[in-house]
Design a protein around this motif. Sequence first.
Motif, PDB file in Angstrom:
ATOM      1  N   GLY A  99       0.844  -1.185   0.000  1.00  0.00           N
ATOM      2  CA  GLY A  99       0.000   0.000   0.000  1.00  0.00           C
ATOM      3  C   GLY A  99       0.880   1.236   0.000  1.00  0.00           C
ATOM      4  N   ILE A 116      -0.075  -2.965   4.526  1.00  0.00           N
ATOM      5  CA  ILE A 116      -1.333  -2.241   4.409  1.00  0.00           C
ATOM      6  C   ILE A 116      -1.303  -1.057   5.353  1.00  0.00           C
ATOM      7  CG2 ILE A 116      -2.593  -4.275   3.641  1.00  0.00           C
ATOM      8  CD1 ILE A 116      -3.840  -4.463   6.382  1.00  0.00           C
ATOM      9  N   GLN A 121      -8.210   1.199   7.956  1.00  0.00           N
ATOM     10  CA  GLN A 121      -8.453   1.373   6.522  1.00  0.00           C
ATOM     11  C   GLN A 121      -9.926   1.501   6.218  1.00  0.00           C
ATOM     12  OE1 GLN A 121      -6.809  -1.417   3.816  1.00  0.00           O
ATOM     13  NE2 GLN A 121      -4.764  -0.577   3.966  1.00  0.00           N
TER      14      GLN A 121
END
Length: 195
Positions: A99, A116, A121
């Motif tokens: 990411g 991530i 998120q």
Amino acid sequence: MRNIVKNFANLIFLLLIIPVFLLYRIIKFFTKSEKTFHGFSQLVSLFPGTLGEYVRKSFYYLALKKCSLDCCISFGVIITDSESEINSGVYIGTYCTLGKVSIGQDTLLGSNVDIINGANQHYIERIDIPIREQGGEFPKVYIGEDCWIGNGSLIMENIEKKCVIGAKSVVTKPIEAYSIAMGHPARIVKKRLDV
């Protein structure tokens, strides 16, 4: 002599990738969508072997916020955010998904490492609105210089310089410099300064 050959190869592949990069920029201009970057990231991930490594680092040199030509981005690597940064000497193993990330100089990522952007998120507080419509936070994850992240790890928080993260670890909290951490969730088991 080896550096001269590498530099020449970097130059050739930069010239060859310019039409692909221009196509990416044109499509992105008209669509105004970050999905364009995702599509091109998936495309360049599919080129095999050493030639594929040159294709990927040449494309990302032009398309990312920062990408050194002195790195290795292996087969199947997908980068999902054009704000990512890859410094010199970085090695990214096969099938990693990254990411929004900044990877410090000389850091090694094993195969199948996922990075991530934090635990938030996706907001999940409201049950009257689908999760996909609730928004979220996408902070950049920072990985310091000279780290080694083992195969299959999931990184959700910052890792300071000169750390070792054991294979299959899940990093849910920031890791201090010079730490050896492992587990699910990852816990510091030793300091490299004590070795």
